[in-house]
Design a protein around this motif. Structure first.
Motif, PDB file in Angstrom:
ATOM      1  N   HIS A  12       0.849  -1.185   0.000  1.00  0.00           N
ATOM      2  CA  HIS A  12       0.000   0.000   0.000  1.00  0.00           C
ATOM      3  C   HIS A  12       0.882   1.230   0.000  1.00  0.00           C
ATOM      4  O   HIS A  12       1.997   1.209   0.535  1.00  0.00           O
ATOM      5  CB  HIS A  12      -0.925   0.026   1.224  1.00  0.00           C
ATOM      6  CG  HIS A  12      -1.997  -1.003   1.157  1.00  0.00           C
ATOM      7  ND1 HIS A  12      -1.896  -2.211   1.786  1.00  0.00           N
ATOM      8  CD2 HIS A  12      -3.190  -1.004   0.523  1.00  0.00           C
ATOM      9  CE1 HIS A  12      -2.995  -2.926   1.537  1.00  0.00           C
ATOM     10  NE2 HIS A  12      -3.792  -2.214   0.781  1.00  0.00           N
ATOM     11  N   LEU A  13       0.388   2.285  -0.593  1.00  0.00           N
ATOM     12  CA  LEU A  13       1.126   3.535  -0.692  1.00  0.00           C
ATOM     13  C   LEU A  13       0.406   4.609   0.116  1.00  0.00           C
ATOM     14  O   LEU A  13      -0.813   4.751   0.012  1.00  0.00           O
ATOM     15  CB  LEU A  13       1.223   3.966  -2.154  1.00  0.00           C
ATOM     16  CG  LEU A  13       1.885   2.945  -3.077  1.00  0.00           C
ATOM     17  CD1 LEU A  13       1.643   3.304  -4.531  1.00  0.00           C
ATOM     18  CD2 LEU A  13       3.367   2.846  -2.793  1.00  0.00           C
ATOM     19  N   ILE A  14       1.183   5.326   0.924  1.00  0.00           N
ATOM     20  CA  ILE A  14       0.623   6.441   1.680  1.00  0.00           C
ATOM     21  C   ILE A  14       1.453   7.686   1.368  1.00  0.00           C
ATOM     22  O   ILE A  14       2.666   7.594   1.181  1.00  0.00           O
ATOM     23  CB  ILE A  14       0.574   6.162   3.197  1.00  0.00           C
ATOM     24  CG1 ILE A  14       1.972   5.872   3.768  1.00  0.00           C
ATOM     25  CG2 ILE A  14      -0.381   5.011   3.504  1.00  0.00           C
ATOM     26  CD1 ILE A  14       2.014   5.784   5.272  1.00  0.00           C
ATOM     27  N   PRO A  15       0.813   8.848   1.313  1.00  0.00           N
ATOM     28  CA  PRO A  15       1.554  10.068   0.981  1.00  0.00           C
ATOM     29  C   PRO A  15       2.445  10.543   2.135  1.00  0.00           C
ATOM     30  O   PRO A  15       2.097  10.397   3.312  1.00  0.00           O
ATOM     31  CB  PRO A  15       0.453  11.092   0.683  1.00  0.00           C
ATOM     32  CG  PRO A  15      -0.762  10.577   1.357  1.00  0.00           C
ATOM     33  CD  PRO A  15      -0.625   9.085   1.443  1.00  0.00           C
ATOM     34  N   ILE A  16       3.581  11.100   1.763  1.00  0.00           N
ATOM     35  CA  ILE A  16       4.506  11.680   2.750  1.00  0.00           C
ATOM     36  C   ILE A  16       3.800  12.766   3.565  1.00  0.00           C
ATOM     37  O   ILE A  16       4.125  12.974   4.729  1.00  0.00           O
ATOM     38  CB  ILE A  16       5.738  12.280   2.031  1.00  0.00           C
ATOM     39  CG1 ILE A  16       6.544  11.192   1.319  1.00  0.00           C
ATOM     40  CG2 ILE A  16       6.620  13.082   2.984  1.00  0.00           C
ATOM     41  CD1 ILE A  16       7.366  10.299   2.189  1.00  0.00           C
ATOM     42  N   THR A  17       2.818  13.434   2.978  1.00  0.00           N
ATOM     43  CA  THR A  17       2.118  14.517   3.674  1.00  0.00           C
ATOM     44  C   THR A  17       1.395  14.023   4.924  1.00  0.00           C
ATOM     45  O   THR A  17       1.024  14.833   5.775  1.00  0.00           O
ATOM     46  CB  THR A  17       1.108  15.223   2.746  1.00  0.00           C
ATOM     47  OG1 THR A  17       0.194  14.259   2.228  1.00  0.00           O
ATOM     48  CG2 THR A  17       1.830  15.924   1.603  1.00  0.00           C
ATOM     49  N   TRP A  18       1.173  12.722   5.046  1.00  0.00           N
ATOM     50  CA  TRP A  18       0.543  12.168   6.242  1.00  0.00           C
ATOM     51  C   TRP A  18       1.519  12.035   7.406  1.00  0.00           C
ATOM     52  O   TRP A  18       1.111  11.748   8.521  1.00  0.00           O
ATOM     53  CB  TRP A  18      -0.061  10.799   5.951  1.00  0.00           C
ATOM     54  CG  TRP A  18      -1.286  10.816   5.110  1.00  0.00           C
ATOM     55  CD1 TRP A  18      -1.912  11.895   4.549  1.00  0.00           C
ATOM     56  CD2 TRP A  18      -2.040   9.676   4.708  1.00  0.00           C
ATOM     57  NE1 TRP A  18      -3.005  11.488   3.829  1.00  0.00           N
ATOM     58  CE2 TRP A  18      -3.114  10.130   3.901  1.00  0.00           C
ATOM     59  CE3 TRP A  18      -1.908   8.319   4.926  1.00  0.00           C
ATOM     60  CZ2 TRP A  18      -4.044   9.275   3.342  1.00  0.00           C
ATOM     61  CZ3 TRP A  18      -2.834   7.455   4.364  1.00  0.00           C
ATOM     62  CH2 TRP A  18      -3.905   7.941   3.582  1.00  0.00           C
ATOM     63  N   VAL A  19       2.826  12.183   7.151  1.00  0.00           N
ATOM     64  CA  VAL A  19       3.828  12.000   8.203  1.00  0.00           C
ATOM     65  C   VAL A  19       3.884  13.244   9.085  1.00  0.00           C
ATOM     66  O   VAL A  19       4.084  14.354   8.606  1.00  0.00           O
ATOM     67  CB  VAL A  19       5.214  11.699   7.599  1.00  0.00           C
ATOM     68  CG1 VAL A  19       6.263  11.576   8.710  1.00  0.00           C
ATOM     69  CG2 VAL A  19       5.179  10.428   6.760  1.00  0.00           C
ATOM     70  N   ASP A  20       3.692  13.022  10.391  1.00  0.00           N
ATOM     71  CA  ASP A  20       3.791  14.104  11.370  1.00  0.00           C
ATOM     72  C   ASP A  20       5.244  14.284  11.801  1.00  0.00           C
ATOM     73  O   ASP A  20       5.777  15.370  11.786  1.00  0.00           O
ATOM     74  CB  ASP A  20       2.905  13.805  12.576  1.00  0.00           C
ATOM     75  CG  ASP A  20       2.941  14.921  13.605  1.00  0.00           C
ATOM     76  OD1 ASP A  20       2.421  16.003  13.295  1.00  0.00           O
ATOM     77  OD2 ASP A  20       3.517  14.706  14.689  1.00  0.00           O
ATOM     78  N   HIS A  21       5.866  13.173  12.221  1.00  0.00           N
ATOM     79  CA  HIS A  21       7.271  13.201  12.609  1.00  0.00           C
ATOM     80  C   HIS A  21       7.839  11.786  12.569  1.00  0.00           C
ATOM     81  O   HIS A  21       7.095  10.809  12.484  1.00  0.00           O
ATOM     82  CB  HIS A  21       7.470  13.849  13.988  1.00  0.00           C
ATOM     83  CG  HIS A  21       6.877  13.071  15.120  1.00  0.00           C
ATOM     84  ND1 HIS A  21       5.538  13.091  15.437  1.00  0.00           N
ATOM     85  CD2 HIS A  21       7.456  12.246  16.027  1.00  0.00           C
ATOM     86  CE1 HIS A  21       5.315  12.324  16.486  1.00  0.00           C
ATOM     87  NE2 HIS A  21       6.466  11.797  16.856  1.00  0.00           N
TER      88      HIS A  21
END
Length: 77
Positions: A46-55
């Motif tokens: 599955h692919l998730i966007p980097i924009t979802w990363v908080d830290h």
């Protein structure tokens, strides 16, 4: 600002609720590909966007919950 170089293979990805989402396989473009052989990712890439990363520390922490991530991730074909 997230340093994408900190997102390395095998790091655990956790939702904002602390729940296991998957493990990093690799980063490609603006997305994190989750490892296929992980129960959290349903044994599929599955692919998730980097924009979802908080830290990033010893885990990749998302700014969305596990359920939001599962509802919004993209399955790799």
């Amino acid at each position: 600002m997230i340093n994408v170089a900190d997102i390395t293979e095998h790091l655990e990805v956790v939702g904002s609720d602390g729940e296991h989402v998957g493990k990093v396989d690799h980063v490609q473009g603006g997305e994190i590909e989750l490892a296929k052989y992980d129960w959290g990712s349903g044994l599929k890439h599955h692919l998730i966007p980097i924009t979802w990363v908080d830290h990033v520390d010893k885990h990749v922490h998302l700014n969305v919950t596990k359920e939001q991530a599962k509802a919004g991730w993209r399955e790799k074909h």
